[in-house]
Design a protein around this motif. Sequence first.
Motif, PDB file in Angstrom:
ATOM      1  N   LYS A 113       2.281  -2.793 -20.199  1.00  0.00           N
ATOM      2  CA  LYS A 113       3.037  -3.997 -19.848  1.00  0.00           C
ATOM      3  C   LYS A 113       4.428  -3.598 -19.380  1.00  0.00           C
ATOM      4  N   LEU A 114       4.730  -3.948 -18.143  1.00  0.00           N
ATOM      5  CA  LEU A 114       6.035  -3.660 -17.550  1.00  0.00           C
ATOM      6  C   LEU A 114       7.035  -4.702 -18.045  1.00  0.00           C
ATOM      7  N   LYS A 115       8.145  -4.236 -18.559  1.00  0.00           N
ATOM      8  CA  LYS A 115       9.116  -5.114 -19.220  1.00  0.00           C
ATOM      9  C   LYS A 115       9.842  -6.045 -18.240  1.00  0.00           C
ATOM     10  N   ASN A 116       9.937  -7.303 -18.648  1.00  0.00           N
ATOM     11  CA  ASN A 116      10.695  -8.318 -17.900  1.00  0.00           C
ATOM     12  C   ASN A 116      10.256  -8.440 -16.450  1.00  0.00           C
ATOM     13  N   ALA A 117       8.951  -8.413 -16.222  1.00  0.00           N
ATOM     14  CA  ALA A 117       8.440  -8.465 -14.848  1.00  0.00           C
ATOM     15  C   ALA A 117       7.381  -9.546 -14.680  1.00  0.00           C
ATOM     16  N   MET A 118       7.533 -10.302 -13.601  1.00  0.00           N
ATOM     17  CA  MET A 118       6.478 -11.209 -13.174  1.00  0.00           C
ATOM     18  C   MET A 118       5.571 -10.435 -12.217  1.00  0.00           C
ATOM     19  N   HIS A 119       4.449 -11.015 -11.861  1.00  0.00           N
ATOM     20  CA  HIS A 119       3.456 -10.309 -11.040  1.00  0.00           C
ATOM     21  C   HIS A 119       4.050  -9.736  -9.753  1.00  0.00           C
ATOM     22  N   ILE A 120       4.652 -10.551  -8.947  1.00  0.00           N
ATOM     23  CA  ILE A 120       5.144 -10.107  -7.644  1.00  0.00           C
ATOM     24  C   ILE A 120       6.247  -9.062  -7.794  1.00  0.00           C
ATOM     25  N   GLN A 121       7.041  -9.148  -8.847  1.00  0.00           N
ATOM     26  CA  GLN A 121       8.114  -8.171  -9.048  1.00  0.00           C
ATOM     27  C   GLN A 121       7.583  -6.756  -9.269  1.00  0.00           C
ATOM     28  N   THR A 122       6.345  -6.625  -9.670  1.00  0.00           N
ATOM     29  CA  THR A 122       5.777  -5.285  -9.860  1.00  0.00           C
ATOM     30  C   THR A 122       5.625  -4.556  -8.535  1.00  0.00           C
ATOM     31  N   TYR A 123       5.736  -5.254  -7.414  1.00  0.00           N
ATOM     32  CA  TYR A 123       5.620  -4.631  -6.091  1.00  0.00           C
ATOM     33  C   TYR A 123       6.950  -4.094  -5.565  1.00  0.00           C
ATOM     34  N   TYR A 124       8.059  -4.732  -5.921  1.00  0.00           N
ATOM     35  CA  TYR A 124       9.299  -4.391  -5.224  1.00  0.00           C
ATOM     36  C   TYR A 124      10.534  -4.245  -6.103  1.00  0.00           C
ATOM     37  N   LYS A 125      10.554  -4.774  -7.280  1.00  0.00           N
ATOM     38  CA  LYS A 125      11.757  -4.719  -8.116  1.00  0.00           C
ATOM     39  C   LYS A 125      11.943  -3.277  -8.597  1.00  0.00           C
ATOM     40  N   LYS A 126      13.030  -2.662  -8.168  1.00  0.00           N
ATOM     41  CA  LYS A 126      13.237  -1.225  -8.342  1.00  0.00           C
ATOM     42  C   LYS A 126      12.985  -0.738  -9.763  1.00  0.00           C
ATOM     43  N   GLU A 127      13.598  -1.379 -10.745  1.00  0.00           N
ATOM     44  CA  GLU A 127      13.456  -0.894 -12.120  1.00  0.00           C
ATOM     45  C   GLU A 127      12.030  -1.046 -12.646  1.00  0.00           C
ATOM     46  N   VAL A 128      11.311  -2.060 -12.173  1.00  0.00           N
ATOM     47  CA  VAL A 128       9.927  -2.255 -12.592  1.00  0.00           C
ATOM     48  C   VAL A 128       9.028  -1.187 -11.954  1.00  0.00           C
ATOM     49  N   VAL A 129       9.230  -0.941 -10.671  1.00  0.00           N
ATOM     50  CA  VAL A 129       8.447   0.091  -9.979  1.00  0.00           C
ATOM     51  C   VAL A 129       8.711   1.459 -10.604  1.00  0.00           C
ATOM     52  N   GLU A 130       9.967   1.746 -10.905  1.00  0.00           N
ATOM     53  CA  GLU A 130      10.304   3.030 -11.529  1.00  0.00           C
ATOM     54  C   GLU A 130       9.651   3.165 -12.905  1.00  0.00           C
ATOM     55  N   GLU A 131       9.609   2.083 -13.653  1.00  0.00           N
ATOM     56  CA  GLU A 131       8.938   2.122 -14.953  1.00  0.00           C
ATOM     57  C   GLU A 131       7.448   2.415 -14.777  1.00  0.00           C
ATOM     58  N   ALA A 132       6.828   1.748 -13.797  1.00  0.00           N
ATOM     59  CA  ALA A 132       5.402   1.977 -13.539  1.00  0.00           C
ATOM     60  C   ALA A 132       5.146   3.415 -13.118  1.00  0.00           C
ATOM     61  N   LEU A 133       6.000   3.961 -12.268  1.00  0.00           N
ATOM     62  CA  LEU A 133       5.828   5.336 -11.800  1.00  0.00           C
ATOM     63  C   LEU A 133       6.065   6.347 -12.922  1.00  0.00           C
ATOM     64  N   GLY A 134       6.812   5.957 -13.926  1.00  0.00           N
ATOM     65  CA  GLY A 134       7.076   6.849 -15.044  1.00  0.00           C
ATOM     66  C   GLY A 134       5.941   6.913 -16.054  1.00  0.00           C
ATOM     67  N   GLU A 135       4.973   6.012 -15.956  1.00  0.00           N
ATOM     68  CA  GLU A 135       3.835   5.995 -16.864  1.00  0.00           C
ATOM     69  C   GLU A 135       3.031   7.280 -16.655  1.00  0.00           C
ATOM     70  N   ARG A 136       2.732   8.003 -17.706  1.00  0.00           N
ATOM     71  CA  ARG A 136       2.119   9.339 -17.608  1.00  0.00           C
ATOM     72  C   ARG A 136       0.608   9.341 -17.859  1.00  0.00           C
ATOM     73  N   PHE A 137      -0.015   8.216 -17.847  1.00  0.00           N
ATOM     74  CA  PHE A 137      -1.433   8.122 -18.203  1.00  0.00           C
ATOM     75  C   PHE A 137      -2.313   9.080 -17.412  1.00  0.00           C
ATOM     76  N   TYR A 138      -2.226   9.051 -16.091  1.00  0.00           N
ATOM     77  CA  TYR A 138      -3.147   9.865 -15.303  1.00  0.00           C
ATOM     78  C   TYR A 138      -2.856  11.349 -15.428  1.00  0.00           C
ATOM     79  N   GLY A 139      -1.600  11.717 -15.584  1.00  0.00           N
ATOM     80  CA  GLY A 139      -1.282  13.122 -15.802  1.00  0.00           C
ATOM     81  C   GLY A 139      -1.874  13.634 -17.102  1.00  0.00           C
ATOM     82  N   GLU A 140      -1.969  12.757 -18.085  1.00  0.00           N
ATOM     83  CA  GLU A 140      -2.537  13.139 -19.381  1.00  0.00           C
ATOM     84  C   GLU A 140      -4.048  13.001 -19.414  1.00  0.00           C
ATOM     85  N   SER A 141      -4.597  12.099 -18.607  1.00  0.00           N
ATOM     86  CA  SER A 141      -6.013  11.757 -18.708  1.00  0.00           C
ATOM     87  C   SER A 141      -6.892  12.452 -17.669  1.00  0.00           C
ATOM     88  N   LEU A 142      -6.306  12.971 -16.617  1.00  0.00           N
ATOM     89  CA  LEU A 142      -7.120  13.605 -15.576  1.00  0.00           C
ATOM     90  C   LEU A 142      -6.896  15.106 -15.549  1.00  0.00           C
TER      91      LEU A 142
END
Length: 99
Positions: free
Chosen positions: A70-99
């Motif tokens: 869950k991205l903090k303080n984000a509505m759906h559309i903001q996950t596409y362009y709001k800088k801090e939300v995008v940076e948070e999503a890009l910082g998620e390490r799931f695939y680096g750990e899982s693949l």
Amino acid sequence: MYYGDTHAHPNSTFAYTTSSLLDLMRFDTLNQIELINQPLLMLVGDKADTAYMSEAAYKKAGSKDKRLYKLKNAMHIQTYYKKEVVEEALGERFYGESL
């Protein structure tokens, strides 16, 4: 509106064709989602109106290695362009750990 005001394609009419609208309306994202058996990361804004849909899909997905982030303080559309939300999503390490 993200698509209409700020990120519109110059050739877009924003009109659905009859066939595409019907396909969209009858598409069931949960149908056979239990067959997903690969690592699965789902990102959702914690303030998104549609967050409940992501939560339902997450619960039904068959993968043993899955995460609903869950991205903090984000509505759906903001996950596409709001800088801090995008940076948070890009910082998620799931695939680096899982693949």
